[in-house]
Design an enzyme around this catalytic site. Structure first.
Site, PDB file in Angstrom:
ATOM      1  N   CYS A 179      35.286  56.908-136.946  1.00 33.12           N
ATOM      2  CA  CYS A 179      34.012  57.425-136.408  1.00 33.12           C
ATOM      3  C   CYS A 179      32.875  57.370-137.429  1.00 33.12           C
ATOM      4  O   CYS A 179      31.706  57.412-137.064  1.00 33.12           O
ATOM      5  CB  CYS A 179      34.193  58.853-135.917  1.00 33.12           C
ATOM      6  SG  CYS A 179      35.358  58.953-134.560  1.00 33.12           S
ATOM      7  N   HIS A 196      26.969  61.855-135.313  1.00 28.11           N
ATOM      8  CA  HIS A 196      28.078  61.256-134.564  1.00 28.11           C
ATOM      9  C   HIS A 196      28.382  62.167-133.368  1.00 28.11           C
ATOM     10  O   HIS A 196      28.379  63.385-133.476  1.00 28.11           O
ATOM     11  CB  HIS A 196      29.304  61.138-135.465  1.00 28.11           C
ATOM     12  CG  HIS A 196      30.546  60.794-134.713  1.00 28.11           C
ATOM     13  ND1 HIS A 196      30.609  59.740-133.829  1.00 28.11           N
ATOM     14  CD2 HIS A 196      31.781  61.383-134.683  1.00 28.11           C
ATOM     15  CE1 HIS A 196      31.825  59.684-133.302  1.00 28.11           C
ATOM     16  NE2 HIS A 196      32.542  60.667-133.801  1.00 28.11           N
ATOM     17  N   ASN A 253      32.920  60.226-126.895  1.00 29.32           N
ATOM     18  CA  ASN A 253      32.989  59.841-128.306  1.00 29.32           C
ATOM     19  C   ASN A 253      33.258  58.338-128.375  1.00 29.32           C
ATOM     20  O   ASN A 253      34.357  57.887-128.074  1.00 29.32           O
ATOM     21  CB  ASN A 253      34.108  60.636-128.989  1.00 29.32           C
ATOM     22  CG  ASN A 253      34.240  60.308-130.467  1.00 29.32           C
ATOM     23  OD1 ASN A 253      33.652  59.343-130.966  1.00 29.32           O
ATOM     24  ND2 ASN A 253      35.030  61.099-131.180  1.00 29.32           N
TER      25      ASN A 253
HETATM   26  O1  UT7 Z   1      35.225  61.729-133.744  1.00 32.42           O
HETATM   27  C1  UT7 Z   1      36.240  61.963-134.660  1.00 32.42           C
HETATM   28  C2  UT7 Z   1      36.494  63.358-134.837  1.00 32.42           C
HETATM   29  N1  UT7 Z   1      37.084  63.982-133.679  1.00 32.42           N
HETATM   30  C3  UT7 Z   1      36.647  65.168-133.356  1.00 32.42           C
HETATM   31  O2  UT7 Z   1      35.684  65.624-133.907  1.00 32.42           O
HETATM   32  C4  UT7 Z   1      37.434  65.990-132.371  1.00 32.42           C
HETATM   33  C5  UT7 Z   1      37.584  67.376-132.931  1.00 32.42           C
HETATM   34  N2  UT7 Z   1      38.279  68.286-132.068  1.00 32.42           N
HETATM   35  C6  UT7 Z   1      37.755  68.735-130.909  1.00 32.42           C
HETATM   36  O3  UT7 Z   1      36.702  68.323-130.507  1.00 32.42           O
HETATM   37  C7  UT7 Z   1      38.506  69.807-130.165  1.00 32.42           C
HETATM   38  O4  UT7 Z   1      39.521  70.330-130.989  1.00 32.42           O
HETATM   39  C8  UT7 Z   1      39.104  69.328-128.824  1.00 32.42           C
HETATM   40  C9  UT7 Z   1      37.987  69.049-127.833  1.00 32.42           C
HETATM   41  C10 UT7 Z   1      39.928  68.075-129.056  1.00 32.42           C
HETATM   42  C11 UT7 Z   1      39.994  70.428-128.246  1.00 32.42           C
HETATM   43  O5  UT7 Z   1      39.257  71.628-128.103  1.00 32.42           O
HETATM   44  P1  UT7 Z   1      39.878  73.007-128.631  1.00 32.42           P
HETATM   45  O6  UT7 Z   1      38.926  74.048-128.264  1.00 32.42           O
HETATM   46  O7  UT7 Z   1      40.209  72.814-130.082  1.00 32.42           O
HETATM   47  O8  UT7 Z   1      41.172  73.139-127.722  1.00 32.42           O
HETATM   48  P2  UT7 Z   1      42.686  73.282-128.193  1.00 32.42           P
HETATM   49  O9  UT7 Z   1      43.180  71.992-128.747  1.00 32.42           O
HETATM   50  O10 UT7 Z   1      42.805  74.494-129.044  1.00 32.42           O
HETATM   51  O11 UT7 Z   1      43.381  73.512-126.805  1.00 32.42           O
HETATM   52  C12 UT7 Z   1      43.163  74.709-126.034  1.00 32.42           C
HETATM   53  C13 UT7 Z   1      43.996  74.657-124.781  1.00 32.42           C
HETATM   54  C14 UT7 Z   1      45.455  74.292-125.049  1.00 32.42           C
HETATM   55  O12 UT7 Z   1      46.256  75.051-124.171  1.00 32.42           O
HETATM   56  P3  UT7 Z   1      47.017  76.368-124.670  1.00 32.42           P
HETATM   57  O13 UT7 Z   1      47.889  75.917-125.797  1.00 32.42           O
HETATM   58  O14 UT7 Z   1      45.914  77.295-125.110  1.00 32.42           O
HETATM   59  O15 UT7 Z   1      47.745  76.804-123.452  1.00 32.42           O
HETATM   60  C15 UT7 Z   1      45.537  72.843-124.680  1.00 32.42           C
HETATM   61  O16 UT7 Z   1      46.816  72.450-124.252  1.00 32.42           O
HETATM   62  O17 UT7 Z   1      43.496  73.625-123.914  1.00 32.42           O
HETATM   63  C16 UT7 Z   1      44.570  72.760-123.533  1.00 32.42           C
HETATM   64  N3  UT7 Z   1      44.017  71.420-123.326  1.00 32.42           N
HETATM   65  C17 UT7 Z   1      43.473  71.022-122.161  1.00 32.42           C
HETATM   66  N4  UT7 Z   1      43.305  71.647-120.996  1.00 32.42           N
HETATM   67  C18 UT7 Z   1      42.707  70.971-120.018  1.00 32.42           C
HETATM   68  C19 UT7 Z   1      43.948  70.400-124.219  1.00 32.42           C
HETATM   69  N5  UT7 Z   1      43.354  69.346-123.652  1.00 32.42           N
HETATM   70  C20 UT7 Z   1      43.052  69.708-122.381  1.00 32.42           C
HETATM   71  C21 UT7 Z   1      42.430  69.047-121.306  1.00 32.42           C
HETATM   72  N6  UT7 Z   1      42.262  69.708-120.149  1.00 32.42           N
HETATM   73  N7  UT7 Z   1      41.967  67.765-121.394  1.00 32.42           N
END
Ligand code: UT7
Length: 324
Positions: A115, A251, A281
């Site tokens: 990225c 980004h 992204n």
């Molecule tokens: O460009 C390169 C760099 N990349 C980034 O900058 C990405 C950085 N990370 C992020 O943007 C975020 O961490 C994400 C958008 C990927 C995830 O958001 P989050 O607030 O960190 O969510 P999480 O991973 O803590 O997941 C929360 C919950 C989980 O369920 P439980 O364990 O709380 O029951 C996940 O399983 O959301 C669940 N989950 C989803 N639910 C519905 C994960 N993906 C999804 C989804 N739809 N697509």
């Protein structure tokens, strides 16, 4: 102090016409429009059609940038293409762009910093131009992320999109630049984090292309600190500040990371260019896509001070300050 500056002459972009909405994805994996919008700010992303390759997207963006610059392709003597999704393992996709433009002089190569690729490519091209060795450069970010996504993994497949953006840089004397150009670039990496965002395949490991894997929460945890650190480096090197910049073009990974970074630095929300809602992204393509959008709608004007930053797999991260 350098006697030559790399000045932006034009910029352009290309998005494949096919659009995939959050509702479309909710029919394929266990997700919802609400979850995606609240956690990321993404509403839709563009996806390359079958047979449409990264170099095709890059070539379209390059042509748009050359048209914006009013420059003929054969004036270009350097092409730096940032991508993590090349057409082939080799040759570099940049040489396909070179051939597509009918350029037979100078040289073209790919840069791979995920990225952060566009900021890396801009920094590299700037160094060649200010050295006096090259005169006119195309700096491109182009990706077909859709080709390396695991479409059954809801934690990653909802986040990424395809597209390309490009800028044309020209080496001019500092006197002629009159304050314009690439003012400073700062690149960083820390390979201790390489397992947090990676592709689980490759020519020398599995012999396959592989799929993108990410510990999203871990990436998120590091992102804002790394982004703000490297922006502070840019401010320290130039004496510029959150108040003096006209536009912040980050980004586009996640709306929450963008907002938190701007807030931590004290950058006013109205100065922040956001395209993540429409593009997702697009990795190395996201910054030049956002630049082209903000140029096309008249926000970024000649003489404006534009701050760029990116962070991604590796980890890699970087910033650039450009007087447009
Ligand atoms: O460009 C390169 C760099 N990349 C980034 O900058 C990405 C950085 N990370 C992020 O943007 C975020 O961490 C994400 C958008 C990927 C995830 O958001 P989050 O607030 O960190 O969510 P999480 O991973 O803590 O997941 C929360 C919950 C989980 O369920 P439980 O364990 O709380 O029951 C996940 O399983 O959301 C669940 N989950 C989803 N639910 C519905 C994960 N993906 C999804 C989804 N739809 N697509």
């Amino acid at each position: 102090m350098s006697l030559i500056r790399s000045v932006v002459r034009g910029c352009g972009s290309y998005l494949p016409p096919d659009v995939l909405t959050n509702e479309d994805l909710a029919r394929q994996v266990d997700t919802s429009d609400d979850w995606i919008v609240q956690r990321t700010g993404i509403r839709q992303r563009h996806v390359a059609s079958a047979g449409e390759m990264t170099s095709d997207l890059a070539l379209a963006a390059a042509r748009a940038a050359l048209a914006d610059a009013g420059m003929a392709a054969d004036e270009i003597d350097l092409i730096v293409l940032a991508t993590s999704t090349p057409d082939n393992t080799f040759p570099a996709s940049a040489v396909s762009v070179q051939a597509g433009l009918g350029i037979t002089r100078g040289f073209a190569f790919d840069v791979q910093a995920v990225c952060s690729g566009f900021v890396y490519a801009l920094a590299v091209a700037d160094k060649f131009l200010v050295s006096g060795q090259h005169k006119k450069a195309l700096v491109i970010g182009a990706e077909t992320m859709s080709r390396i996504l695991d479409w059954t993994d809801r934690t990653t497949c909802v986040l990424f999109g395809d597209g390309a953006g490009a800028v044309v840089l020209e080496a001019v004397t500092e006197a002629d630049a009159a304050g314009r150009g690439v003012l400073t670039t700062h690149l960083r990496s820390d390979g201790r984090h390489k397992g947090k965002l990676f592709v689980d395949g490759g020519p020398s490991s599995t012999g396959t292309v592989g799929h993108l894997r990410m510990e999203g929460r871990e990436v998120f945890r590091h992102a804002v600190g790394m982004i703000t650190d490297v922006i502070r480096d840019a401010f320290a090197a130039t004496g510029e500040s959150a108040e003096s910049i006209d536009w912040f073009v980050p980004h586009q990974a996640n709306r929450r990371i963008i907002d938190a970074s701007a807030q931590k630095l004290g950058i006013a929300p109205e100065k922040v260019v956001v395209t993540v809602d429409g593009h997702g992204n697009t990795s190395a393509a996201s910054i030049p896509l956002a630049l082209a959008a903000a140029r096309a709608d008249g926000r970024i004007k000649r003489g404006d001070l534009v701050l760029l930053e990116a962070m991604g797999g590796g980890f890699t991260w970087g910033s650039a300050l450009v007087r447009w």
